[in-house]
Design a protein around this motif. Structure first.
Motif, PDB file in Angstrom:
ATOM      1  N   ALA A   1       0.829  -1.203   0.000  1.00 23.55           N
ATOM      2  CA  ALA A   1       0.000   0.000   0.000  1.00 23.55           C
ATOM      3  C   ALA A   1       0.865   1.255   0.000  1.00 23.55           C
ATOM      4  O   ALA A   1       1.865   1.331   0.709  1.00 23.55           O
ATOM      5  CB  ALA A   1      -0.922  -0.003   1.226  1.00 23.55           C
ATOM      6  N   LYS A   2       0.497   2.227  -0.811  1.00 19.69           N
ATOM      7  CA  LYS A   2       1.191   3.517  -0.888  1.00 19.69           C
ATOM      8  C   LYS A   2       2.688   3.338  -1.104  1.00 19.69           C
ATOM      9  O   LYS A   2       3.508   4.019  -0.481  1.00 19.69           O
ATOM     10  CB  LYS A   2       0.915   4.341   0.366  1.00 19.69           C
ATOM     11  CG  LYS A   2      -0.558   4.667   0.580  1.00 19.69           C
ATOM     12  CD  LYS A   2      -0.758   5.505   1.841  1.00 19.69           C
ATOM     13  CE  LYS A   2      -2.224   5.845   2.047  1.00 19.69           C
ATOM     14  NZ  LYS A   2      -2.433   6.637   3.298  1.00 19.69           N
TER      15      LYS A   2
ATOM     16  N   GLU B   1       4.630   6.602  -2.194  1.00 17.38           N
ATOM     17  CA  GLU B   1       4.759   7.591  -1.126  1.00 17.38           C
ATOM     18  C   GLU B   1       5.725   7.113  -0.046  1.00 17.38           C
ATOM     19  O   GLU B   1       6.524   7.897   0.488  1.00 17.38           O
ATOM     20  CB  GLU B   1       3.394   7.886  -0.507  1.00 17.38           C
ATOM     21  CG  GLU B   1       2.411   8.563  -1.446  1.00 17.38           C
ATOM     22  CD  GLU B   1       1.593   7.570  -2.258  1.00 17.38           C
ATOM     23  OE1 GLU B   1       2.044   6.409  -2.421  1.00 17.38           O
ATOM     24  OE2 GLU B   1       0.503   7.957  -2.732  1.00 17.38           O
ATOM     25  N   ARG B   2       5.670   5.840   0.285  1.00 22.29           N
ATOM     26  CA  ARG B   2       6.488   5.307   1.378  1.00 22.29           C
ATOM     27  C   ARG B   2       7.958   5.177   1.006  1.00 22.29           C
ATOM     28  O   ARG B   2       8.810   5.057   1.876  1.00 22.29           O
ATOM     29  CB  ARG B   2       5.932   3.949   1.824  1.00 22.29           C
ATOM     30  CG  ARG B   2       4.566   4.062   2.473  1.00 22.29           C
ATOM     31  CD  ARG B   2       3.885   2.730   2.602  1.00 22.29           C
ATOM     32  NE  ARG B   2       4.504   1.889   3.611  1.00 22.29           N
ATOM     33  CZ  ARG B   2       4.098   0.648   3.898  1.00 22.29           C
ATOM     34  NH1 ARG B   2       3.082   0.127   3.223  1.00 22.29           N
ATOM     35  NH2 ARG B   2       4.706  -0.052   4.827  1.00 22.29           N
TER      36      ARG B   2
END
Length: 278
Positions: free
Chosen positions: A97-98, A101-102
Protein backbone atom coordinates in the motif's frame (compact mmCIF):
# COMPACT_ATOMS: atom_id res chain seq x y z
CA UNK A 1 -0.50 -18.40 4.79
CA UNK A 2 2.69 -20.25 3.79
CA UNK A 3 6.11 -18.65 4.01
CA UNK A 4 7.48 -17.13 0.79
CA UNK A 5 9.32 -19.24 -1.76
CA UNK A 6 13.02 -18.34 -1.70
CA UNK A 7 15.69 -19.26 -4.18
CA UNK A 8 19.04 -20.27 -2.71
CA UNK A 9 21.32 -18.20 -4.88
CA UNK A 10 24.40 -17.83 -2.71
CA UNK A 11 27.33 -16.32 -4.58
CA UNK A 12 31.09 -16.93 -4.09
CA UNK A 13 32.24 -14.72 -1.22
CA UNK A 14 35.80 -14.09 -2.40
CA UNK A 15 37.90 -14.05 -5.56
CA UNK A 16 41.61 -14.35 -6.20
CA UNK A 17 43.50 -11.36 -7.62
CA UNK A 18 47.13 -10.72 -8.48
CA UNK A 19 49.11 -8.38 -6.24
CA UNK A 20 52.53 -6.79 -5.97
CA UNK A 21 53.99 -6.28 -2.48
CA UNK A 22 56.44 -3.75 -1.05
CA UNK A 23 59.37 -5.87 -2.27
CA UNK A 24 58.07 -5.97 -5.83
CA UNK A 25 57.11 -9.63 -5.43
CA UNK A 26 54.08 -10.80 -7.37
CA UNK A 27 51.50 -13.04 -5.74
CA UNK A 28 47.79 -13.67 -5.32
CA UNK A 29 45.38 -12.91 -2.51
CA UNK A 30 41.69 -13.21 -1.73
CA UNK A 31 39.43 -10.16 -1.73
CA UNK A 32 35.68 -9.90 -0.96
CA UNK A 33 33.53 -10.37 -4.06
CA UNK A 34 31.33 -7.29 -3.78
CA UNK A 35 28.50 -7.22 -6.31
CA UNK A 36 25.35 -5.17 -6.97
CA UNK A 37 21.91 -6.62 -6.32
CA UNK A 38 19.04 -4.54 -7.68
CA UNK A 39 15.81 -5.13 -5.80
CA UNK A 40 12.50 -5.09 -7.68
CA UNK A 41 9.18 -5.26 -5.85
CA UNK A 42 6.29 -6.30 -8.07
CA UNK A 43 8.40 -5.26 -11.09
CA UNK A 44 9.14 -1.79 -9.65
CA UNK A 45 12.77 -0.99 -8.99
CA UNK A 46 13.39 -0.11 -5.34
CA UNK A 47 17.11 0.01 -4.58
CA UNK A 48 20.48 -1.46 -5.48
CA UNK A 49 22.31 -3.12 -2.59
CA UNK A 50 26.05 -3.75 -2.70
CA UNK A 51 26.57 -7.17 -1.14
CA UNK A 52 28.74 -10.28 -0.92
CA UNK A 53 25.67 -12.34 -1.77
CA UNK A 54 26.05 -14.99 0.93
CA UNK A 55 22.31 -15.15 1.72
CA UNK A 56 20.69 -12.70 -0.70
CA UNK A 57 17.11 -13.84 -0.09
CA UNK A 58 17.39 -13.31 3.68
CA UNK A 59 18.99 -9.94 2.97
CA UNK A 60 16.08 -8.85 0.77
CA UNK A 61 13.49 -10.07 3.28
CA UNK A 62 15.22 -8.35 6.19
CA UNK A 63 15.67 -5.16 4.17
CA UNK A 64 11.94 -4.98 3.42
CA UNK A 65 11.17 -5.65 7.09
CA UNK A 66 13.57 -3.06 8.43
CA UNK A 67 12.32 -0.49 5.90
CA UNK A 68 8.83 -1.13 7.32
CA UNK A 69 7.50 -1.91 3.84
CA UNK A 70 6.09 -5.31 4.84
CA UNK A 71 4.76 -6.39 8.22
CA UNK A 72 4.85 -10.17 7.87
CA UNK A 73 6.72 -12.70 5.72
CA UNK A 74 3.43 -14.14 4.48
CA UNK A 75 2.79 -10.88 2.60
CA UNK A 76 5.49 -12.03 0.17
CA UNK A 77 4.85 -14.81 -2.32
CA UNK A 78 8.43 -15.25 -3.55
CA UNK A 79 11.94 -13.80 -3.66
CA UNK A 80 13.91 -14.84 -6.73
CA UNK A 81 17.60 -13.92 -7.04
CA UNK A 82 19.35 -14.17 -10.42
CA UNK A 83 23.06 -13.33 -10.42
CA UNK A 84 23.18 -13.43 -14.23
CA UNK A 85 21.37 -10.08 -14.16
CA UNK A 86 22.30 -9.07 -10.58
CA UNK A 87 18.65 -8.75 -9.60
CA UNK A 88 16.23 -9.86 -6.89
CA UNK A 89 12.56 -10.03 -7.88
CA UNK A 90 10.07 -9.82 -5.02
CA UNK A 91 6.48 -10.83 -5.72
CA UNK A 92 3.98 -9.83 -3.05
CA UNK A 93 0.58 -11.42 -2.56
CA UNK A 94 -1.46 -8.20 -2.49
CA UNK A 95 1.00 -5.42 -3.31
CA UNK A 96 2.40 -2.78 -0.94
CA UNK A 97 0.00 0.00 0.00
CA UNK A 98 1.19 3.52 -0.89
CA UNK A 99 4.45 2.11 -2.23
CA UNK A 100 5.44 5.27 -4.08
CA UNK A 101 4.76 7.59 -1.13
CA UNK A 102 6.49 5.31 1.38
CA UNK A 103 9.65 5.06 -0.72
CA UNK A 104 9.85 8.69 -1.82
CA UNK A 105 11.77 9.92 1.24
CA UNK A 106 15.24 8.39 1.28
CA UNK A 107 17.88 8.85 3.96
CA UNK A 108 21.50 7.94 3.14
CA UNK A 109 23.04 6.39 6.24
CA UNK A 110 26.58 6.23 7.58
CA UNK A 111 26.91 2.55 6.73
CA UNK A 112 30.00 1.23 4.95
CA UNK A 113 28.85 0.35 1.45
CA UNK A 114 26.40 3.29 1.71
CA UNK A 115 23.19 2.21 3.36
CA UNK A 116 19.83 3.89 3.00
CA UNK A 117 16.49 3.87 4.75
CA UNK A 118 13.09 5.00 3.54
CA UNK A 119 10.74 7.21 5.51
CA UNK A 120 11.41 8.78 8.90
CA UNK A 121 14.23 7.04 10.72
CA UNK A 122 12.60 7.75 14.07
CA UNK A 123 8.99 6.96 13.11
CA UNK A 124 8.72 3.68 15.05
CA UNK A 125 10.95 4.40 18.03
CA UNK A 126 8.16 5.43 20.39
CA UNK A 127 6.16 2.28 19.61
CA UNK A 128 9.01 -0.17 20.28
CA UNK A 129 8.91 -2.02 23.60
CA UNK A 130 11.85 -4.31 24.25
CA UNK A 131 11.58 -7.48 26.32
CA UNK A 132 13.06 -7.72 29.79
CA UNK A 133 16.50 -9.28 29.48
CA UNK A 134 19.97 -8.99 30.93
CA UNK A 135 23.49 -10.05 30.05
CA UNK A 136 26.23 -11.00 32.48
CA UNK A 137 29.82 -9.93 32.12
CA UNK A 138 30.77 -13.60 31.72
CA UNK A 139 28.30 -14.00 28.83
CA UNK A 140 29.68 -10.87 27.20
CA UNK A 141 33.23 -12.24 27.36
CA UNK A 142 32.01 -15.56 25.92
CA UNK A 143 30.41 -13.73 22.98
CA UNK A 144 33.58 -11.75 22.27
CA UNK A 145 35.63 -14.97 22.40
CA UNK A 146 33.20 -16.82 20.09
CA UNK A 147 33.60 -14.05 17.51
CA UNK A 148 37.38 -14.23 17.88
CA UNK A 149 37.32 -17.95 17.08
CA UNK A 150 34.77 -17.73 14.26
CA UNK A 151 36.09 -18.62 10.80
CA UNK A 152 35.35 -15.68 8.56
CA UNK A 153 35.85 -13.99 5.23
CA UNK A 154 37.41 -11.11 7.17
CA UNK A 155 40.26 -13.34 8.33
CA UNK A 156 41.03 -14.51 4.80
CA UNK A 157 40.22 -11.42 2.77
CA UNK A 158 39.43 -8.46 5.06
CA UNK A 159 37.26 -5.50 4.02
CA UNK A 160 33.94 -6.81 5.36
CA UNK A 161 31.76 -6.41 8.44
CA UNK A 162 30.45 -9.31 10.50
CA UNK A 163 27.26 -9.56 12.55
CA UNK A 164 26.00 -12.39 14.72
CA UNK A 165 22.95 -13.33 16.75
CA UNK A 166 23.37 -15.04 20.12
CA UNK A 167 20.95 -16.64 22.53
CA UNK A 168 22.02 -17.74 25.98
CA UNK A 169 25.66 -17.51 24.92
CA UNK A 170 25.09 -19.73 21.85
CA UNK A 171 25.73 -18.31 18.39
CA UNK A 172 22.64 -18.83 16.23
CA UNK A 173 23.83 -17.15 13.04
CA UNK A 174 26.95 -15.37 11.77
CA UNK A 175 26.77 -13.20 8.63
CA UNK A 176 29.34 -11.08 6.83
CA UNK A 177 28.79 -8.44 4.15
CA UNK A 178 30.41 -5.32 2.73
CA UNK A 179 28.19 -3.16 4.96
CA UNK A 180 27.04 -3.81 8.49
CA UNK A 181 23.52 -2.71 7.49
CA UNK A 182 23.38 -5.60 4.99
CA UNK A 183 24.58 -8.07 7.61
CA UNK A 184 21.95 -7.02 10.14
CA UNK A 185 19.21 -7.06 7.48
CA UNK A 186 20.23 -10.61 6.56
CA UNK A 187 19.95 -11.69 10.19
CA UNK A 188 16.59 -9.90 10.46
CA UNK A 189 15.32 -11.80 7.43
CA UNK A 190 16.46 -15.13 8.86
CA UNK A 191 14.86 -14.33 12.24
CA UNK A 192 11.58 -13.44 10.58
CA UNK A 193 11.43 -16.79 8.82
CA UNK A 194 11.86 -18.60 12.14
CA UNK A 195 8.62 -17.13 13.46
CA UNK A 196 7.76 -18.06 17.06
CA UNK A 197 11.19 -19.61 17.56
CA UNK A 198 12.61 -16.09 17.76
CA UNK A 199 10.31 -14.80 20.50
CA UNK A 200 12.71 -15.60 23.34
CA UNK A 201 13.86 -12.42 25.06
CA UNK A 202 17.50 -13.28 25.76
CA UNK A 203 18.87 -12.44 22.32
CA UNK A 204 22.11 -10.51 21.87
CA UNK A 205 23.17 -8.91 18.61
CA UNK A 206 26.88 -8.50 17.84
CA UNK A 207 28.45 -6.33 15.15
CA UNK A 208 31.99 -5.47 14.20
CA UNK A 209 30.79 -2.04 13.05
CA UNK A 210 29.98 1.08 15.03
CA UNK A 211 26.60 1.48 16.69
CA UNK A 212 24.85 4.12 14.63
CA UNK A 213 21.21 5.18 14.95
CA UNK A 214 20.37 2.82 12.09
CA UNK A 215 21.93 -0.19 13.82
CA UNK A 216 20.25 0.57 17.14
CA UNK A 217 16.81 1.03 15.57
CA UNK A 218 17.10 -2.12 13.45
CA UNK A 219 18.18 -4.15 16.49
CA UNK A 220 15.21 -2.82 18.43
CA UNK A 221 12.84 -3.60 15.55
CA UNK A 222 14.13 -7.17 15.71
CA UNK A 223 13.21 -7.28 19.41
CA UNK A 224 16.84 -7.63 20.50
CA UNK A 225 17.48 -5.76 23.80
CA UNK A 226 21.28 -6.09 23.97
CA UNK A 227 23.74 -4.99 21.27
CA UNK A 228 27.51 -5.51 21.41
CA UNK A 229 30.14 -3.98 19.13
CA UNK A 230 33.91 -4.07 18.96
CA UNK A 231 33.67 -0.47 17.74
CA UNK A 232 32.11 2.61 19.35
CA UNK A 233 28.77 4.40 19.21
CA UNK A 234 27.51 7.63 17.66
CA UNK A 235 25.70 10.35 19.61
CA UNK A 236 22.37 9.59 17.94
CA UNK A 237 22.86 5.87 18.43
CA UNK A 238 23.49 6.41 22.15
CA UNK A 239 20.51 8.71 22.58
CA UNK A 240 18.11 6.27 20.90
CA UNK A 241 19.48 3.31 22.87
CA UNK A 242 19.01 5.25 26.10
CA UNK A 243 15.44 6.17 25.12
CA UNK A 244 14.59 2.56 24.31
CA UNK A 245 16.31 1.09 27.34
CA UNK A 246 18.49 -0.94 24.99
CA UNK A 247 21.81 -2.12 26.38
CA UNK A 248 24.53 -0.82 24.04
CA UNK A 249 28.03 -2.14 24.70
CA UNK A 250 30.99 -1.02 22.60
CA UNK A 251 34.77 -1.29 22.46
CA UNK A 252 34.28 -4.95 23.36
CA UNK A 253 37.62 -6.62 22.77
CA UNK A 254 39.37 -9.22 24.92
CA UNK A 255 38.14 -8.35 28.42
CA UNK A 256 37.56 -4.65 27.91
CA UNK A 257 34.30 -2.89 27.05
CA UNK A 258 32.27 0.28 27.59
CA UNK A 259 28.52 0.21 28.27
CA UNK A 260 27.02 3.35 26.72
CA UNK A 261 23.30 2.86 27.48
CA UNK A 262 20.91 0.48 29.21
CA UNK A 263 23.52 -0.34 31.83
CA UNK A 264 20.80 -1.73 34.12
CA UNK A 265 20.67 -4.76 31.81
CA UNK A 266 24.36 -5.54 32.36
CA UNK A 267 25.16 -7.71 35.39
CA UNK A 268 28.70 -6.73 36.25
CA UNK A 269 31.30 -9.23 37.46
CA UNK A 270 34.39 -7.02 37.93
CA UNK A 271 36.43 -9.91 39.25
CA UNK A 272 36.45 -11.34 35.69
CA UNK A 273 37.98 -8.21 34.18
CA UNK A 274 41.60 -7.94 33.14
CA UNK A 275 43.84 -6.34 35.79
CA UNK A 276 43.93 -2.56 35.56
CA UNK A 277 47.08 -1.09 34.06
CA UNK A 278 49.06 0.75 36.73
Amino acid sequence: MPLPFLTQASAPLTREVETVDEHGERGTTSIPAERPLTLYVDRRELVTLMTLGAHPEWLVLGYLRNQRLVESPDEIESITVDWDVDAAAVKTRRGIAKFKERTARRVVTTGCGQGSVFGGLMDEVDSIHLPEATITQAQLYAIVNAIRLQESTYKSAGSVHGCALFEGGKMLLFVEDVGRHNAIDTIAGWMWLQGAAMTSSNKVFYTTGRLTSEMIIKSAQMGVPVVVSRSGITQMGQEIAQKLGLCAIGRAMNKRFLCYAGCERLQLQPELAAPAVA
